[in-house]
Design an enzyme around this catalytic site. Structure first.
Site, short mmCIF file in Angstrom:
data_model
loop_
_atom_site.label_atom_id
_atom_site.label_comp_id
_atom_site.label_asym_id
_atom_site.label_seq_id
_atom_site.Cartn_x
_atom_site.Cartn_y
_atom_site.Cartn_z
N SER A 150 0.83 -1.20 0.00
CA SER A 150 0.00 0.00 0.00
C SER A 150 0.86 1.25 0.00
O SER A 150 1.97 1.26 0.56
CB SER A 150 -0.91 0.01 1.23
OG SER A 150 -1.62 1.23 1.34
N TYR A 164 -2.88 -1.28 9.91
CA TYR A 164 -2.78 -1.40 8.45
C TYR A 164 -1.44 -0.89 7.96
O TYR A 164 -0.78 -1.54 7.14
CB TYR A 164 -3.93 -0.62 7.80
CG TYR A 164 -4.10 -0.89 6.32
CD1 TYR A 164 -4.89 -1.95 5.88
CD2 TYR A 164 -3.49 -0.08 5.37
CE1 TYR A 164 -5.06 -2.19 4.53
CE2 TYR A 164 -3.65 -0.32 4.02
CZ TYR A 164 -4.44 -1.38 3.59
OH TYR A 164 -4.59 -1.61 2.25
#
Length: 261
Positions: A150, A164
């Site tokens: 990401s 995350y």
């Protein structure tokens, strides 16, 4: 000019998180490129619907099949990997796209169980799947691992929360370590670090982005083409890390639902 792309005809691809979003988009493009693709996800019914969607979008009929799996369950991962090897002779391309996040993601409201769930799927799950196919790739002296990390793990931001960010930064680090060790076996891995992508995971945001904002994001098809591009690179080429973001990058410029609490 001589074509330099690696032909994918007949290669076996295993795509986790393949029931929707980036995983399904990658599965569609790999199937169009000639791969037989096995998609995995936790819900068998969702996988069946994903195959129908893929074929409606041009994936050759029968080129995508499914095996349900929770990637956080290591024995189950090993069993699915063994089943793929028994049926198809092993995995040539592994796309680790399974990922989760939760609305209650910030330090002020998350808890240990939530943090552990994110790490177990996003980081541990990718590790389990990679380990499950590694020996076969080493024996064949070829293999491509594509880890969907990401932008949040590359350019740390507030939006996605600590679990995350940690999971995706860890996945990127794991990718580089894979290349450090496995390059001598002819294997390669790529950490793909996308900015915001208009996928169903956005519904897990504390505030779901507007339709107007989603239209400016990367689209699933953009990620499908990116995954295929990496897989089609000649065997001597390793793209260690690929950062891709929308031109209108809200991680840089902010948005109403991105404001700190």
């Amino acid at each position: 000019m001589t074509e330099t792309k690696q032909p994918l005809d007949g290669q076996i691809a295993w795509v986790t998180g393949g029931g929707s979003g980036i995983g399904l988009a990658g599965a569609i493009d790999l199937a169009k490129a000639g791969c037989h693709v096995v998609i995995s996800g936790r819900e068998a019914a969702k996988l069946d619907a994903a195959i129908a969607e893929a074929e409606a979008k041009g994936a050759p009929r029968g080129r995508i099949t499914a095996m349900a799996l929770d990637v956080g369950d290591r024995p189950a991962v090993d069993a699915v990997a063994a089943a793929i090897e028994a049926q198809h002779g092993g995995v040539d391309i592994l796309v680790n796209s399974a990922g989760v996040n939760f609305p209650k993601r910030f330090w002020s409201e998350t808890d240990g169980d939530t943090f552990a769930k994110v790490i177990n799927i996003n980081l541990n799950g990718a590790t389990f799947c990679t380990l499950a196919v590694l020996k076969g790739m080493q024996a064949r002296r070829r293999g491509t691992v594509i880890n969907i990390a990401s932008f949040a793990g590359w350019h740390q931001s507030y939006l996605t929360g600590p679990a995350y960010v940690a999971s995706k930064a860890g996945l990127t680090a794991m990718t580089h370590n894979f290349n450090i060790e496995q390059c001598v076996h002819g294997l390669r891995a790529t950490a793909v670090c996308p900015g915001e992508v208009a996928t169903p995971i956005l519904k897990k945001r504390p505030v779901e982005p507007s339709a107007e904002d989603k239209a400016l994001m990367l689209q699933e098809e953009d990620m499908g083409r990116t995954i295929r591009f990496i897989a089609e690179m000649p065997p001597h080429v390793c793209i260690n890390e690929l950062v891709i973001a929308p031109v209108h990058n809200r991680i840089y410029i902010g948005g109403s639902e991105l404001q700190r609490r």
